[in-house]
Scaffold this motif. Structure first.
Motif, PDB file in Angstrom:
ATOM      1  N   ILE A 153      71.463 -50.571 106.772  1.00  0.00           N
ATOM      2  CA  ILE A 153      70.390 -50.012 105.945  1.00  0.00           C
ATOM      3  C   ILE A 153      70.909 -49.463 104.611  1.00  0.00           C
ATOM      4  CG2 ILE A 153      68.585 -48.241 105.844  1.00  0.00           C
ATOM      5  CD1 ILE A 153      68.355 -48.518 108.911  1.00  0.00           C
ATOM      6  N   GLY A 154      72.065 -48.808 104.656  1.00  0.00           N
ATOM      7  CA  GLY A 154      72.588 -48.182 103.445  1.00  0.00           C
ATOM      8  C   GLY A 154      73.493 -49.079 102.622  1.00  0.00           C
ATOM      9  N   GLY A 155      74.293 -49.888 103.303  1.00  0.00           N
ATOM     10  CA  GLY A 155      75.217 -50.761 102.581  1.00  0.00           C
ATOM     11  C   GLY A 155      76.181 -49.978 101.711  1.00  0.00           C
ATOM     12  N   ASP A 156      76.426 -50.475 100.508  1.00  0.00           N
ATOM     13  CA  ASP A 156      77.401 -49.856  99.611  1.00  0.00           C
ATOM     14  C   ASP A 156      77.030 -48.423  99.241  1.00  0.00           C
ATOM     15  OD1 ASP A 156      78.817 -52.185  99.683  1.00  0.00           O
ATOM     16  OD2 ASP A 156      78.182 -52.895  97.703  1.00  0.00           O
ATOM     17  N   SER A 157      75.724 -48.125  99.227  1.00  0.00           N
ATOM     18  CA  SER A 157      75.293 -46.769  98.862  1.00  0.00           C
ATOM     19  C   SER A 157      75.692 -45.730  99.915  1.00  0.00           C
ATOM     20  CB  SER A 157      73.775 -46.729  98.663  1.00  0.00           C
ATOM     21  OG  SER A 157      73.089 -46.969  99.891  1.00  0.00           O
ATOM     22  N   ALA A 158      76.010 -46.196 101.123  1.00  0.00           N
ATOM     23  CA  ALA A 158      76.400 -45.290 102.205  1.00  0.00           C
ATOM     24  C   ALA A 158      77.898 -45.359 102.491  1.00  0.00           C
ATOM     25  CB  ALA A 158      75.611 -45.619 103.472  1.00  0.00           C
ATOM     26  N   LYS A 159      78.655 -45.947 101.579  1.00  0.00           N
ATOM     27  CA  LYS A 159      80.088 -46.181 101.821  1.00  0.00           C
ATOM     28  C   LYS A 159      80.833 -44.894 102.167  1.00  0.00           C
ATOM     29  CE  LYS A 159      84.231 -48.282  99.857  1.00  0.00           C
ATOM     30  NZ  LYS A 159      84.833 -48.990  98.694  1.00  0.00           N
ATOM     31  N   ASP A 160      80.564 -43.824 101.453  1.00  0.00           N
ATOM     32  CA  ASP A 160      81.258 -42.560 101.712  1.00  0.00           C
ATOM     33  C   ASP A 160      80.963 -42.039 103.123  1.00  0.00           C
ATOM     34  OD1 ASP A 160      82.823 -40.191 100.828  1.00  0.00           O
ATOM     35  OD2 ASP A 160      80.900 -39.169 101.071  1.00  0.00           O
ATOM     36  N   LEU A 161      79.697 -42.156 103.555  1.00  0.00           N
ATOM     37  CA  LEU A 161      79.314 -41.706 104.893  1.00  0.00           C
ATOM     38  C   LEU A 161      79.988 -42.566 105.967  1.00  0.00           C
ATOM     39  CD1 LEU A 161      75.470 -41.229 104.321  1.00  0.00           C
ATOM     40  CD2 LEU A 161      77.230 -39.447 104.365  1.00  0.00           C
ATOM     41  N   ILE A 162      80.067 -43.855 105.709  1.00  0.00           N
ATOM     42  CA  ILE A 162      80.699 -44.771 106.661  1.00  0.00           C
ATOM     43  C   ILE A 162      82.187 -44.448 106.796  1.00  0.00           C
ATOM     44  CG2 ILE A 162      81.273 -47.192 107.135  1.00  0.00           C
ATOM     45  CD1 ILE A 162      78.675 -47.881 105.494  1.00  0.00           C
ATOM     46  N   GLU A 163      82.846 -44.248 105.668  1.00  0.00           N
ATOM     47  CA  GLU A 163      84.276 -43.953 105.690  1.00  0.00           C
ATOM     48  C   GLU A 163      84.563 -42.653 106.427  1.00  0.00           C
ATOM     49  OE1 GLU A 163      85.310 -44.048 101.565  1.00  0.00           O
ATOM     50  OE2 GLU A 163      85.689 -46.220 101.560  1.00  0.00           O
ATOM     51  N   LYS A 164      83.731 -41.639 106.234  1.00  0.00           N
ATOM     52  CA  LYS A 164      83.925 -40.367 106.931  1.00  0.00           C
ATOM     53  C   LYS A 164      83.697 -40.524 108.437  1.00  0.00           C
ATOM     54  CE  LYS A 164      82.857 -37.255 103.084  1.00  0.00           C
ATOM     55  NZ  LYS A 164      81.910 -36.250 102.542  1.00  0.00           N
ATOM     56  N   GLY A 165      82.735 -41.365 108.795  1.00  0.00           N
ATOM     57  CA  GLY A 165      82.485 -41.615 110.210  1.00  0.00           C
ATOM     58  C   GLY A 165      83.631 -42.347 110.869  1.00  0.00           C
ATOM     59  N   ILE A 166      84.212 -43.304 110.166  1.00  0.00           N
ATOM     60  CA  ILE A 166      85.345 -44.064 110.687  1.00  0.00           C
ATOM     61  C   ILE A 166      86.534 -43.147 110.953  1.00  0.00           C
ATOM     62  CG2 ILE A 166      87.114 -45.754 110.028  1.00  0.00           C
ATOM     63  CD1 ILE A 166      84.878 -47.355 108.666  1.00  0.00           C
ATOM     64  N   LYS A 167      86.747 -42.185 110.087  1.00  0.00           N
ATOM     65  CA  LYS A 167      87.870 -41.259 110.241  1.00  0.00           C
ATOM     66  C   LYS A 167      87.596 -40.152 111.258  1.00  0.00           C
ATOM     67  CE  LYS A 167      89.289 -41.951 105.421  1.00  0.00           C
ATOM     68  NZ  LYS A 167      89.360 -41.324 104.074  1.00  0.00           N
ATOM     69  N   GLY A 168      86.342 -40.055 111.707  1.00  0.00           N
ATOM     70  CA  GLY A 168      85.986 -38.982 112.625  1.00  0.00           C
ATOM     71  C   GLY A 168      85.768 -37.654 111.929  1.00  0.00           C
ATOM     72  N   GLU A 169      85.693 -37.692 110.589  1.00  0.00           N
ATOM     73  CA  GLU A 169      85.439 -36.462 109.838  1.00  0.00           C
ATOM     74  C   GLU A 169      83.999 -36.004 110.015  1.00  0.00           C
ATOM     75  OE1 GLU A 169      86.502 -37.339 105.830  1.00  0.00           O
ATOM     76  OE2 GLU A 169      88.646 -37.560 106.279  1.00  0.00           O
ATOM     77  N   GLU A 170      83.096 -36.966 110.202  1.00  0.00           N
ATOM     78  CA  GLU A 170      81.701 -36.668 110.529  1.00  0.00           C
ATOM     79  C   GLU A 170      81.395 -37.294 111.880  1.00  0.00           C
ATOM     80  OE1 GLU A 170      79.856 -34.694 108.905  1.00  0.00           O
ATOM     81  OE2 GLU A 170      80.130 -34.903 106.741  1.00  0.00           O
ATOM     82  N   ILE A 171      80.671 -36.561 112.721  1.00  0.00           N
ATOM     83  CA  ILE A 171      80.189 -37.101 113.986  1.00  0.00           C
ATOM     84  C   ILE A 171      78.678 -37.227 113.869  1.00  0.00           C
ATOM     85  CG2 ILE A 171      79.919 -36.716 116.458  1.00  0.00           C
ATOM     86  CD1 ILE A 171      82.552 -35.290 116.484  1.00  0.00           C
ATOM     87  N   TYR A 172      78.193 -38.446 114.037  1.00  0.00           N
ATOM     88  CA  TYR A 172      76.779 -38.724 113.814  1.00  0.00           C
ATOM     89  C   TYR A 172      75.997 -38.770 115.122  1.00  0.00           C
ATOM     90  CZ  TYR A 172      78.301 -40.110 109.136  1.00  0.00           C
ATOM     91  OH  TYR A 172      78.837 -40.118 107.873  1.00  0.00           O
ATOM     92  N   ALA A 173      74.821 -38.149 115.095  1.00  0.00           N
ATOM     93  CA  ALA A 173      73.837 -38.333 116.155  1.00  0.00           C
ATOM     94  C   ALA A 173      72.845 -39.390 115.681  1.00  0.00           C
ATOM     95  CB  ALA A 173      73.100 -37.031 116.446  1.00  0.00           C
ATOM     96  N   VAL A 174      72.299 -40.145 116.622  1.00  0.00           N
ATOM     97  CA  VAL A 174      71.346 -41.199 116.298  1.00  0.00           C
ATOM     98  C   VAL A 174      69.968 -40.790 116.817  1.00  0.00           C
ATOM     99  CG1 VAL A 174      70.781 -43.632 116.550  1.00  0.00           C
ATOM    100  CG2 VAL A 174      73.172 -42.929 116.410  1.00  0.00           C
ATOM    101  N   ALA A 175      69.088 -40.408 115.894  1.00  0.00           N
ATOM    102  CA  ALA A 175      67.765 -39.885 116.251  1.00  0.00           C
ATOM    103  C   ALA A 175      66.701 -40.936 115.971  1.00  0.00           C
ATOM    104  CB  ALA A 175      67.475 -38.594 115.473  1.00  0.00           C
ATOM    105  N   LEU A 176      66.433 -41.776 116.963  1.00  0.00           N
ATOM    106  CA  LEU A 176      65.449 -42.833 116.824  1.00  0.00           C
ATOM    107  C   LEU A 176      64.272 -42.644 117.779  1.00  0.00           C
ATOM    108  CD1 LEU A 176      67.770 -46.000 116.609  1.00  0.00           C
ATOM    109  CD2 LEU A 176      67.037 -44.485 114.762  1.00  0.00           C
TER     110      LEU A 176
END
Length: 378
Positions: A99-122
């Motif tokens: 959904i975000g693609g390149d605009s979400a690159k920073d969020l993706i990179e932080k998630g990959i490193k485990g710096e951010e832990i994401y919950a999925v609220a669907l």
């Protein structure tokens, strides 16, 4: 015949080693306390494995969906909760990529490193598999969005730092347009999180979440406003196949333990495994696990080659879920009274297996998806 690339085999060994050294003992703690998913996520971030299937341009390994299925299987042999915790993060990252693609690159990179832990609220109380029916909404008020609604079965919410939230920013329930993906800090005022006490996949932080006039910046929308539905469906198709991997792992873990038990346990002068009905039941389980794995890998292979695999992922998830339920029941029977002990591995996997038939789309929804595939060919 699937030929697994060397880098994926190396990855499998790394995950398997982690399962033996950490998860094997930690699984009981997760089940008893309903805690511990955060450690699994942090560990994988430190090991550099959260980006296993994320494209390299976002800092991922780009190993693809077969690697994902292998990882969830290996973790699932000891703990559905640990495997689900990994699955949730990769599901969240898939949503950000889709959904975000390149605009979400920073969020993706932080998630990959485990710096951010994401919950999925669907999922919502009145909108599960039918995402178009969701009622959670975000309305513009000046430079902010005001978010209201309820989410149920929100994975990782209890220990998350951020949530990716599917909400309606325009239109009415039932419309596929007007749905956006939002990024919400989990500690924002008005975010109320209650961890659920599920029978299985414990420790994965699955929670009920209520948004009560939660104010977030209007640039919290990921990707294009009102255009998240198709990306969400794509991400769910992919995550469905990962869940099939969890089910295969649960089935394999239970049957491997049952084989060891039947080989060591003697009755009437011979090992249980020498009793024909025991051997035949284990053989039947072994065949079903192999078939479930091959279905899962087939769907993963199609996805890795850029081919839509909604039908194949549904078949894999359906058959793997049924296999997990049937084979863990067989394993528990072979353990006899010892299998009934609360906290034993086979009893824990038996409870985990039931979740497989419900989460990520019920068995009935998978059958509906498959039936639609041949109905459209008339």
């Amino acid at each position: 015949m699937f030929e697994i690339p060397k880098e994926v085999e190396d990855y499998r060994e790394k995950v398997r080693d982690y399962v033996q050294k950490v998860v094997k003992d930690y699984a009981k703690y997760m089940d008893e306390t309903n805690e511990g998913g955060e450690k699994i996520v942090r560990d994988f971030g430190e090991m550099g494995l959260l980006g296993m299937k994320i494209p390299s341009k976002y800092g991922g390994l780009g190993l693809g969906e077969i690697a994902f299925a292998i990882a969830t299987e290996e973790l699932g042999t000891e703990s559905g909760g640990a495997s689900h915790s990994l699955h949730t993060q990769l599901n969240a990252l898939q949503l950000l990529v889709s959904i975000g693609g390149d605009s979400a690159k920073d969020l993706i990179e932080k998630g990959i490193k485990g710096e951010e832990i994401y919950a999925v609220a669907l999922t919502e109380p009145a909108a599960g598999s039918d995402l178009g029916a969701l009622q959670t909404n975000a309305k513009l008020d000046g430079n902010e969005l005001v978010l209201n609604g309820e989410k149920i079965f929100t994975s990782a919410a209890s220990f998350s730092t951020k949530m990716v939230v599917l909400a309606r920013t325009s239109g009415n329930p039932g419309d596929k347009n007007g749905i956006s993906l939002l990024l919400v800090d989990s500690k924002t005022a008005g975010v109320d999180i209650h961890k659920l006490d599920l029978m299985g996949i414990r420790g994965a932080g699955v929670s009920y979440v209520k948004f009560n006039n939660v104010r977030i910046p209007k640039d919290s929308i990921i990707g294009k406003e009102g255009d998240a539905f198709k990306g969400a469906i794509k991400a769910l198709m992919v995550s469905r196949n990962g869940y099939a991997g969890i089910a295969v792992g649960i089935a394999r873990g239970a049957v491997e333990d049952a084989i060891n038990r039947a080989s060591a346990r003697k009755q009437f002068g011979k090992a249980l495994i020498d009793q024909e009905w025991i051997a035949f039941n284990l053989a039947d389980a072994y065949i079903k696990i192999e078939a479930a794995r091959l279905l899962t890998w087939k769907a993963a292979s199609l996805l890795d080659n850029g081919i839509e695999a909604l039908t194949e992922a549904s078949m894999a998830k359906y058959y793997a879920a049924i296999t997990a339920a049937e084979t863990t029941r067989t394993a528990l029977h072979i353990f006899g009274g010892h299998g009934l002990n609360r906290g034993s591995k086979v009893e824990r996997l038996y409870r985990d297996s039931k979740i497989m038939e419900i989460a990520e789309g019920t068995n009935e929804m998978q059958l509906l998806a498959v039936s639609r595939s041949f109905q459209t060919k008339k």
